[in-house]
Design an enzyme around this catalytic site. Structure first.
Site, PDB file in Angstrom:
ATOM      1  CE  LYS A 146      -3.835  -1.880   2.634  1.00  0.00           C
ATOM      2  NZ  LYS A 146      -3.757  -2.462   3.942  1.00  0.00           N
TER       3      LYS A 146
ATOM      4  CG  HIS B  63      -3.677  -1.909  15.846  1.00  0.00           C
ATOM      5  ND1 HIS B  63      -4.590  -2.731  16.452  1.00  0.00           N
ATOM      6  CD2 HIS B  63      -3.696  -2.225  14.536  1.00  0.00           C
ATOM      7  CE1 HIS B  63      -5.146  -3.536  15.550  1.00  0.00           C
ATOM      8  NE2 HIS B  63      -4.609  -3.243  14.381  1.00  0.00           N
TER       9      HIS B  63
ATOM     10  N   GLY C 250     -11.066  -2.485  14.339  1.00  0.00           N
ATOM     11  CA  GLY C 250     -11.247  -2.761  12.910  1.00  0.00           C
ATOM     12  C   GLY C 250     -11.280  -4.269  12.740  1.00  0.00           C
TER      13      GLY C 250
ATOM     14  N   GLY D 184      -8.700  -6.040  12.558  1.00  0.00           N
ATOM     15  CA  GLY D 184      -7.797  -6.292  13.690  1.00  0.00           C
ATOM     16  C   GLY D 184      -8.193  -5.285  14.757  1.00  0.00           C
TER      17      GLY D 184
ATOM     18  NE  ARG E  88      -5.801 -10.687  13.403  1.00  0.00           N
ATOM     19  CZ  ARG E  88      -5.224  -9.499  13.356  1.00  0.00           C
ATOM     20  NH1 ARG E  88      -4.453  -9.095  14.340  1.00  0.00           N
ATOM     21  NH2 ARG E  88      -5.414  -8.694  12.324  1.00  0.00           N
TER      22      ARG E  88
ATOM     23  CG  ASP F 247     -17.843  -6.532   6.829  1.00  0.00           C
ATOM     24  OD1 ASP F 247     -18.550  -5.873   7.630  1.00  0.00           O
ATOM     25  OD2 ASP F 247     -17.223  -6.020   5.896  1.00  0.00           O
TER      26      ASP F 247
ATOM     27  NE  ARG G 106     -19.073  -3.183   6.411  1.00  0.00           N
ATOM     28  CZ  ARG G 106     -18.109  -2.673   5.670  1.00  0.00           C
ATOM     29  NH1 ARG G 106     -18.253  -1.483   5.142  1.00  0.00           N
ATOM     30  NH2 ARG G 106     -16.996  -3.329   5.450  1.00  0.00           N
TER      31      ARG G 106
ATOM     32  CB  ILE H 272     -15.802  -1.750  14.307  1.00  0.00           C
ATOM     33  CG1 ILE H 272     -15.687  -3.009  13.446  1.00  0.00           C
ATOM     34  CG2 ILE H 272     -16.965  -1.839  15.285  1.00  0.00           C
ATOM     35  CD1 ILE H 272     -15.324  -4.279  14.224  1.00  0.00           C
TER      36      ILE H 272
ATOM     37  CD  GLU I 196      -2.801   2.528  11.353  1.00  0.00           C
ATOM     38  OE1 GLU I 196      -3.811   2.417  10.632  1.00  0.00           O
ATOM     39  OE2 GLU I 196      -2.224   1.548  11.850  1.00  0.00           O
TER      40      GLU I 196
HETATM   41  P1  AMP Z   1     -10.428  -1.769   9.269  1.00  0.00           P
HETATM   42  O1  AMP Z   1      -9.659  -3.035   9.501  1.00  0.00           O
HETATM   43  O2  AMP Z   1     -10.112  -0.698  10.245  1.00  0.00           O
HETATM   44  O3  AMP Z   1     -10.367  -1.298   7.838  1.00  0.00           O
HETATM   45  O4  AMP Z   1     -11.967  -2.146   9.533  1.00  0.00           O
HETATM   46  C1  AMP Z   1     -12.659  -2.986   8.657  1.00  0.00           C
HETATM   47  C2  AMP Z   1     -13.872  -3.551   9.363  1.00  0.00           C
HETATM   48  O5  AMP Z   1     -14.690  -2.488   9.876  1.00  0.00           O
HETATM   49  C3  AMP Z   1     -14.801  -4.325   8.453  1.00  0.00           C
HETATM   50  O6  AMP Z   1     -14.412  -5.660   8.318  1.00  0.00           O
HETATM   51  C4  AMP Z   1     -16.110  -4.221   9.168  1.00  0.00           C
HETATM   52  O7  AMP Z   1     -16.196  -5.299  10.083  1.00  0.00           O
HETATM   53  C5  AMP Z   1     -16.019  -2.946   9.974  1.00  0.00           C
HETATM   54  N1  AMP Z   1     -16.943  -1.894   9.506  1.00  0.00           N
HETATM   55  C6  AMP Z   1     -16.750  -0.985   8.561  1.00  0.00           C
HETATM   56  N2  AMP Z   1     -17.844  -0.183   8.427  1.00  0.00           N
HETATM   57  C7  AMP Z   1     -18.754  -0.627   9.327  1.00  0.00           C
HETATM   58  C8  AMP Z   1     -20.069  -0.238   9.697  1.00  0.00           C
HETATM   59  N3  AMP Z   1     -20.685   0.785   9.113  1.00  0.00           N
HETATM   60  N4  AMP Z   1     -20.695  -0.940  10.668  1.00  0.00           N
HETATM   61  C9  AMP Z   1     -20.093  -1.973  11.270  1.00  0.00           C
HETATM   62  N5  AMP Z   1     -18.833  -2.364  10.976  1.00  0.00           N
HETATM   63  C10 AMP Z   1     -18.184  -1.720  10.019  1.00  0.00           C
END
Ligand code: AMP
Length: 393
Positions: free
Chosen positions: A14, A176, A204, A206, A235, A277, A279, A326, A379
């Site tokens: 990235k 993190h 998130g 993680g 995990r 996920d 959601r 999240i 970050e």
């Molecule tokens: P990250 O690893 O910080 O990019 O977070 C990704 C995770 O955030 C996804 O796998 C979802 O589980 C969660 N996520 C993202 N948007 C939402 C939302 N509107 N409601 C609930 N969980 C979410």
């Protein structure tokens, strides 16, 4: 300063080019499936439409060449890039803070790589490639473990035999760290003298918590590896360590199978039986799926329990901040976790909680004993600011 931030994984890379003064992100992207068929680069320029370049990426060197070509097409030739920041997952015992890349510091990234083999080797290779290809640009290593380096020994030491722990460098390293550092910095900018004891919640796919007292990390939920602590997307988080022995002895699993099970087949995915996920899991729970509801209940229970553990390590807390996928996006998750913590005097204003915004903001009520914030993490900016500080010395 224009800084290129690179976050390399074993099969991905990235990148983000941003300016530390204006904080403008000029372009960002992700090289995916490096060394695998079907590789491509997904990228955006100045917040425009997402673009996709299907291109063979047999190795990281080729990926970097293509990234620099894309940067040039976006108007940034090498002369306009003033520093490169490399996110390193595991800094081991060498990186209490970010450091400029030299032969010595690069050697350290490789030396501690057995603690994070999937990441550190790839990251070290990428640092070396950048140094060789662009000798006029300074490189900086920003380790994700640095922020946790100075947590008190009573919090980071494992109760295993001293000789074993010392020989194998076993301790709580956390992860993190760059995100938790950014969350502290932003919370402090917003609240000034009103914040001293912060529980930072990076939730998130993680997820980890950090107990931060006046900018110093006192404890964190991830351990020797990022498997420890909270229940995560795939995990398992903290479980009885003897489960590993039981699975091998009685379940007939190999140690690699247990490793894969705990890292990739557990957590929200395993409990819900549906998805990692949140959601998807929330949607199914609303339709009455009991396993999905249990995944949510366990997540709320465990997260609030560990928030209390973090608070204990500071003998109290005055602020908590939600961040990452999240934490930034789900008002339901924030609300449910805060309800679990109501007996601490945590109260959120549901109207403020439901507002969608990219800005850091307070969502607790005026009379809440604990201030509750949402702080979108960044970050890349934190890494770029370290690059600026170190290279302008
Ligand atoms: P990250 O690893 O910080 O990019 O977070 C990704 C995770 O955030 C996804 O796998 C979802 O589980 C969660 N996520 C993202 N948007 C939402 C939302 N509107 N409601 C609930 N969980 C979410």
């Amino acid at each position: 300063m224009n800084v290129l931030v690179i976050n390399a994984g074993s099969s991905s890379l990235k990148y983000q080019l941003l300016n530390t003064e204006t904080r403008e992100v000029f372009t960002k992207g992700n090289c995916e499936r490096i060394g695998i068929d079907g590789s491509f680069i997904g990228y955006t320029v100045r917040g425009g439409e997402k673009q996709k370049l299907e291109v063979a990426l047999p190795d990281h060197k080729t990926a970097i060449k293509h990234v620099f070509q894309l940067l040039e097409e976006a108007g940034f030739d090498q002369s306009k890039i003033e520093g490169i920041g490399h996110r390193v997952v595991q800094g081991g015992w060498y990186f209490p803070e970010s450091k400029v890349v030299t032969d010595e510091t690069l050697g350290w990234v490789r030396e501690v790589a057995p603690l994070a083999p999937l990441h550190n080797y790839a990251e070290a290779d990428v640092i070396e490639i950048c140094r060789d290809m662009f000798p006029s640009i300074g490189n900086v290593i920003v380790a994700d473990t640095s922020f946790h380096y100075n947590i008190p020994e009573k919090a980071h030491r494992y109760a295993l035999p001293r000789d074993v722990v010392d020989k194998l460098h076993i301790r709580k390293y956390g992860a993190h760290g760059t995100s938790h550092r950014y969350i502290w910095k932003t919370t402090k900018e917003l609240l000034g003298d009103d914040v001293h004891k912060l529980v930072s919640c990076h939730l998130g796919s993680g997820a980890s918590l950090s107990a931060i007292q006046d900018g110093h990390d006192m404890d964190t939920t991830m351990g020797l590896t990022p498997l420890d602590g909270l229940i995560m997307g795939t995990r398992c988080g903290t479980i009885d360590p003897a489960t590993v022995c039981y699975l091998v002895r009685e379940g007939g699993y190999t140690i690699d199978e247990v490793d894969t099970m705990m890292n990739k087949q557990s957590g929200i995915l395993a409990i819900s039986g549906v998805s990692s996920d949140t959601r998807d899991v929330e949607e199914r729970a609303q339709k009455g799926d009991a396993h999905c509801q249990m995944a949510l209940d366990m997540f709320f229970y465990r997260t609030s329990q560990l928030i209390a553990e973090m608070a204990q390590s500071m003998h109290g807390f005055d602020t908590m901040a939600f961040s990452a996928g999240i934490g930034e996006n789900s008002d339901t998750f924030r609300s449910a976790i805060c309800k679990e913590l109501a007996w601490f005097g945590v109260k959120i204003d549901e109207e403020k909680n439901s507002v969608r915004s990219d800005d850091p903001r307070v969502i607790s009520t005026e009379d809440s004993k604990i201030k509750v914030l949402v702080v979108p993490t960044n970050e890349e900016l934190m890494i770029a600011l370290d690059v600026q500080e170190l290279l302008s010395k």
